[in-house]
Motif scaffolding. Structure first.
Motif: not given
Length: 407
Positions: A63, A66, A68, A70-72, A74, A79
Motif C-alpha cells: 500500500l 500507492l 495514501r 487517494q486510497q480512501k 477508491w 485499489l
C-alpha cells in the motif's frame, strides 16, 4: 496481428493466491486453493457463500507504493487495479509516460460497478411512495439524494470508466484511455484491443488488462438470482472472486531498443458478441458455434495450433459443454490430448480480471515448461515443450473471446 509484433514486457497480478506474478505462480505450482467462504458473502444469508478474496495481509505490504490520500476515495476494484499497474510497470522497467506519453495508452476491462448494498437499501426505503407501497416516489428519492449522498464520493466509487482514468493519470498515459465494460470478456477485449492498437501503429506501449470485485454484495445477490452462482448444496455455477491482471504490451522493436525483457508475444485475438441472455440461457450449440468461429480466427491469425489451452472453465454447464465441442471442432484429432488448465478452480472466477490473470499464468507455464498440477488436465507423460497457449473466455450473456500467446 499482421503488422508490428506485440510483446509482453510487464506482468502485474493481484489474485486471491498472491500479490505479484511470482507468488501467484508459486501458489499454483504448490496446488494451493484460495476458495473459501468470505464473511461478506456469508452475511447475505443466501444458499451460496463460496468465493475467493485477496487477503489483507497480502495487500498491506504494497500500500505504501500507492498515494495514501487517494486510497480512501477508491473502491475495491480501483485499489486492485492500481496495485496491479504498479507491479506491471515495475516489471517492465518503465516509469510514467513510458518514454513518450503520447504513444502510451491504457485499456482496462471492468464490470459496471454497483452501489454499496446497505446504501442502496437505505435509499430504496427512503424513496418508497407512502401512498403506493412498492412504488418509487421521485420527489422523495431526489430529496434523499440531495440530503444524504455525497456526490463526489458517489461518483468516484461507482463510475467504471474512472478506474482506467486513475491508471492513465498515475502513469502519464496520454495516448489512449478506454474502459471496456463488457463483463467477464472485458479483460480479454482490453488486451486484444491494446495489441491491435500497437500492431496498427497507434501506440508503442499499452497498460492493459482487467480488474474486478465480484464479491461486491449487489453483484453477488443479482447473479445468484440469475442462476449463475454455484450453490453450497452443489448446484453448478461460477464461484466469484476479486483481483486484477495488468499487462504491459509493447511494440517489439521499441522493447528491443530499450533492452526490455520479453515474456511472450501476442499472436492472435478474436471475439464475438452474445445473444444477451444471462448465464445458462444460451443454447449450447449456438454458443459452441460462436466460440468455434472465434478460435478458428485466432488459429488462422497465429498460424499455429496451441500446445496448451486455458479453459474458461467457470462451472456453468452450458459454458463447459460449448468449450469441449468448440475445441473438438477446431483442434480435431489433437483435441483429446491437448494439455488444459482450469485455473478458476484455484483462484475462483475473477470476472473482468480473469482472462489477463490466466494469460499471465500461461506465460509462466510457457517460460517454465511446467503445468501446475492442481489445475491441469491431460498433462503429457513426458517433459512438455510449450511454445504457444490459447486462452478462452466466455461471458455471462453468450459473448466469447480468445487470445493466443507464444513464447
Amino acid at each position: 496481428m499482421t503488422g508490428r509484433s506485440v510483446v509482453l514486457t510487464g506482468r502485474g497480478v493481484v489474485s486471491p493466491l498472491g500479490v505479484g506474478i511470482d507468488p501467484h505462480w508459486e501458489a499454483l505450482c504448490a496446488g494451493r486453493s484460495a476458495l473459501g467462504r468470505p464473511e461478506r458473502l456469508a452475511a447475505l444469508g443466501l444458499p451460496a457463500s463460496r468465493g475467493a478474496e485477496v487477503a489483507p495481509e497480502a495487500i498491506q505490504p504494497h500500500l505504501a507504493r500507492l498515494p495514501r490520500k487517494q486510497q480512501k476515495l477508491w473502491n475495491r476494484a480501483t485499489l486492485l487495479a492500481m496495485l496491479g499497474a504498479v507491479l506491471a510497470m515495475e516489471d517492465a522497467g518503465l516509469g510514467p509516460g513510458a518514454g513518450d506519453s503520447r504513444r502510451f495508452g491504457v485499456l482496462l476491462g471492468v464490470n459496471v460497478l454497483a452501489w454499496d448494498l446497505d446504501a442502496m437499501l437505505e435509499y430504496l426505503a427512503a424513496a418508497e411512495s407512502p401512498e403506493t407501497p412498492g412504488m418509487l416516489d421521485v420527489a422523495r428519492a431526489s430529496g434523499f439524494c440531495m440530503r444524504s449522498i455525497n456526490p463526489l464520493d458517489f461518483s468516484l466509487k461507482t463510475l467504471p470508466n474512472l478506474i482506467a482514468g486513475h491508471l492513465a493519470i498515475a502513469n502519464d498515459a496520454q495516448g489512449f484511455c478506454r474502459a471496456v465494460t463488457e463483463g467477464h470478456v472485458g479483460g480479454a477485449r482490453a488486451v486484444g484491443d491494446a495489441a491491435r492498437l500497437i500492431d496498427e501503429g497507434d501506440l508503442d506501449v499499452a497498460l492493459c488488462g482487467g480488474a474486478d470485485d465480484q464479491l461486491e454484495e449487489l453483484f453477488f445477490a443479482t447473479h445468484w438470482a440469475g442462476g449463475v452462482i454455484a450453490a453450497d448444496d452443489g448446484r453448478p455455477g461460477l464461484v466469484p472472486g476479486e483481483g486484477s491482471g495488468l499487462l504491459v504490451l509493447e511494440e517489439a522493436e521499441h522493447a528491443l531498443a530499450r533492452g526490455a525483457r520479453v515474456h511472450g508475444e501476442l499472436v492472435g485475438f478474436a471475439s464475438a458478441a452474445g445473444d444477451g441472455r444471462l448465464g445458462g440461457g444460451d443454447d449450447p450449440e449456438r454458443l459452441s458455434s460462436r466460440l468455434t468461429r472465434v478460435i478458428d480466427t485466432v488459429l488462422e491469425e497465429a498460424k499455429t495450433a496451441p500446445d496448451l489451452v486455458s479453459l474458461h472453465g467457470d462451472g456453468i454447464p452450458v459454458h463447459d459443454q460449448a468449450e469441449e465441442v468448440a475445441l473438438a471442432r477446431t483442434l480435431g484429432a489433437a483435441a483429446p490430448s491437448a494439455p488444459r488448465l482450469r485455473l478458476k478452480s484455484a483462484h475462483a472466477d475473477l470476472g473482468a480480471a480473469a482472462s489477463p490473470v490466466e494469460l499471465l499464468a500461461c506465460a509462466s507455464a510457457l517460460r517454465h515448461a511446467t503445468l501446475p498440477p492442481g489445475v491441469s488436465a491431460r498433462a503429457p507423460s513426458t517433459t512438455p515443450v510449450f511454445r504457444s497457449a490459447l486462452v478462452l473466455t466466455l461471458g455471462l450473456f453468450g459473448e466469447c473471446s480468445a487470445l493466443m500467446m507464444r513464447s
